[in-house]
Design an enzyme around this catalytic site. Structure first.
Site, PDB file in Angstrom:
ATOM      1  N   CYS A 376      -2.439  -3.967   9.763  1.00 43.06           N
ATOM      2  CA  CYS A 376      -1.708  -4.477  10.948  1.00 43.06           C
ATOM      3  C   CYS A 376      -1.023  -3.348  11.714  1.00 43.06           C
ATOM      4  O   CYS A 376       0.099  -3.502  12.206  1.00 43.06           O
ATOM      5  CB  CYS A 376      -0.676  -5.529  10.555  1.00 43.06           C
ATOM      6  SG  CYS A 376      -1.394  -6.992   9.859  1.00 43.06           S
ATOM      7  N   ALA A 377      -1.673  -2.208  11.764  1.00 46.49           N
ATOM      8  CA  ALA A 377      -1.106  -1.072  12.504  1.00 46.49           C
ATOM      9  C   ALA A 377      -2.262  -0.283  13.119  1.00 46.49           C
ATOM     10  O   ALA A 377      -2.429   0.905  12.855  1.00 46.49           O
ATOM     11  CB  ALA A 377      -0.276  -0.199  11.563  1.00 46.49           C
TER      12      ALA A 377
END
Ligand SMILES: Cc1ncc(COP(=O)(O)O)c(C=O)c1O
Length: 467
Positions: A376-377
């Site tokens: 999630c980055a």
């Protein structure tokens, strides 16, 4: 294996000794190295929830004994959370919600971005949860990173100089969920306050591993807002919290309205109540709050300094062993000597085996839980991998076409207080096997998800849990 700090906290946790199935038909203890995602529950949490459930009832305005006890316990949990992170009830409020993502979304909706101060400064190392809510609310500037993935403080200063008078808020992660880098939050807070902005820290990663102190508002290095997630703090009962300046939440309409948020309602008017109730619409997750407070209690008994030390010892040892292995690339800070300055979150790749496949083999053949992909980055991962704009565009195009088979990414091992040197050895021994091509399964890749699974084998989940 080092013997200097061999503290073992496994006895404080639920489920560490249960057996799980692996590919060769045997069962073995699960090795959990995915703590940056979610942590196993503490026994103290399970016990507190069990003890509380017999008294569980509606909170706030219930008149019976169980309601009053539930309200008392819920408010006590709130006070324990505040104390844990150095907040004080005169200046701060603690709003319970689902998790960090919800907390940051709430803050993004609740801060008034009208007028001249309408910029949020964040960075390229954020979890999407501390980036996308700001993009939806207002104009966002991203602080650049060093090639290794640390926040570039020179660029932070430049951004603050350039946009300082228009900066409403600086929103940074306390520690990265990818590299474990810890940001100098108090120094950056001081700079932000000098420029007239507010300072928010995403503490999803920091809170389970380091002492946090919001400091009183009169201290220029104070933190105005922080967010935490209980499922990363050994209390997986669906709670998180946004803790921050009471004066901000005394103003404006709540982002979610309904029961509990009001003083008085007529058919054509509403008077909102005071924080935190003003921002806790509907019936709260009382059990979640109690679980979180019980975890905090246990963490404090162990001591946050001890938590940090134990995890740094494991990180140092893991980095030493990874650095000795051929064909491994560790991202971020690879230096074992600096283990105390970062969290025990280690991202790496095996040069000759795709990250999705490594993670699958670790799980299916060795009973080791890690995570692989982009965590999630996405912007941060592309930066760490050094992808050019063109390469990144190609990847995006492939993903848009439903093909993740070549999705860039890494494997991440992340430690919690219950992990041991044996866990690190299990991981490193397994990686050595995989690196040498010594794995048993034949794996197929699902193009859409990118994930691998072994041909002809599927665990029988019903054997282990059913309703
Ligand atoms: C740094 C960071 N921020 C935010 C989040 C989002 O947390 P949650 O999923 O609990 O909302 C995570 C989760 O991994 C995280 O690591």
């Amino acid at each position: 294996m080092p013997t200097s700090s061999n503290a073992d906290y496994r006895h404080l946790f639920v489920g560490l000794d249960v057996l799980i199935p692996i590919l060769d038909g045997e069962c073995r203890c699960y090795t959990s190295l995915d703590n940056a995602a979610s942590t196993p529950p503490m026994k103290a949490v399970q016990q507190a929830v069990d003890d509380f459930l017999v008294y569980y009832s509606s909170v706030h305005r219930g008149t019976g004994f169980k309601s009053q006890l539930s309200t008392h316990a819920y408010e006590q949990a709130r006070n324990m959370v505040m104390k844990f992170i150095g907040a004080n009830a005169n200046e701060h409020t603690c709003i319970f919600g689902k998790n960090t993502t919800e907390a940051i979304n709430k803050l993004a909706r609740r801060l008034p971005f009208d007028g001249r101060r309408n910029i949020v400064i964040t960075s390229g190392m954020e979890h999407h949860s501390n980036d996308l809510p700001w993009r939806a609310a207002t104009q966002v500037m991203h602080v650049r990173l060093t090639p290794d993935g640390e926040l570039d403080e020179e660029d932070f200063d430049i951004k603050l100089n350039t946009y300082g008078e228009r900066t409403a808020l600086v929103a940074l992660t306390g520690a990265s969920n990818v590299t474990g880098f810890i940001n100098p939050i108090h120094r950056l807070a001081e700079k932000t306050h000098r420029a007239g902005g507010l300072f928010m820290v995403d503490c999803a990663q920091l809170a389970p591993h380091r002492k946090i102190d919001m400091l009183p508002l009169e201290n220029p290095a104070h933190l105005d807002f922080i967010s935490i997630s209980a499922h990363k703090m050994y209390a997986p009962f669906g709670t998180g919290a946004l803790i921050g300046r009471k004066d901000i939440f005394e103003l404006g309409d709540p982002d979610v309205s309904g029961g509990g948020t009001v003083e008085i309602v007529t058919l054509d008017s509403v008077v909102w109540t005071v924080p935190p109730e003003r921002d806790e619409a509907g019936s709260p997750n009382t059990v979640g709050a109690i679980a979180l407070a019980a975890a905090i209690n246990q963490l404090e008994k162990v001591g946050m300094e001890e938590v940090a030390q134990h995890e740094a010892d494991l990180t140092r040892y893991a980095l030493e062993r990874l650095n000795q292995m051929q064909g491994v690339r560790v991202f971020g800070d690879q230096d074992p000597a600096r283990a105390e300055e970062r969290l025990g979150v280690i991202p790496f790749q095996l040069e000759n085996v795709p990250h999705f496949l490594v993670a699958a083999i670790l799980g299916y053949e060795f009973g080791i839980g890690v995570r692989s992909g982009c965590f999630c980055a996405h912007p941060y991962i592309l930066h760490l991998l050094g992808l050019s704009n063109e390469e990144a565009a190609n990847v995006r195009q492939q993903m848009m076409e439903g093909d993740r088979s070549d999705m860039p990414g890494m494997i991440r091992a992340s430690f919690g207080i219950y992990n041991t040197y044996e866990d690190v050895d299990r991981l490193l021994d397994a990686l050595t096997f995989i690196n040498n091509g010594n794995y048993k399964g034949k794996y197929t890749q699902d193009k859409e998800s990118g994930e691998y699974s072994p041909l002809g084998w599927q665990p029988d989940y019903g054997r282990f849990f059913r309703f």
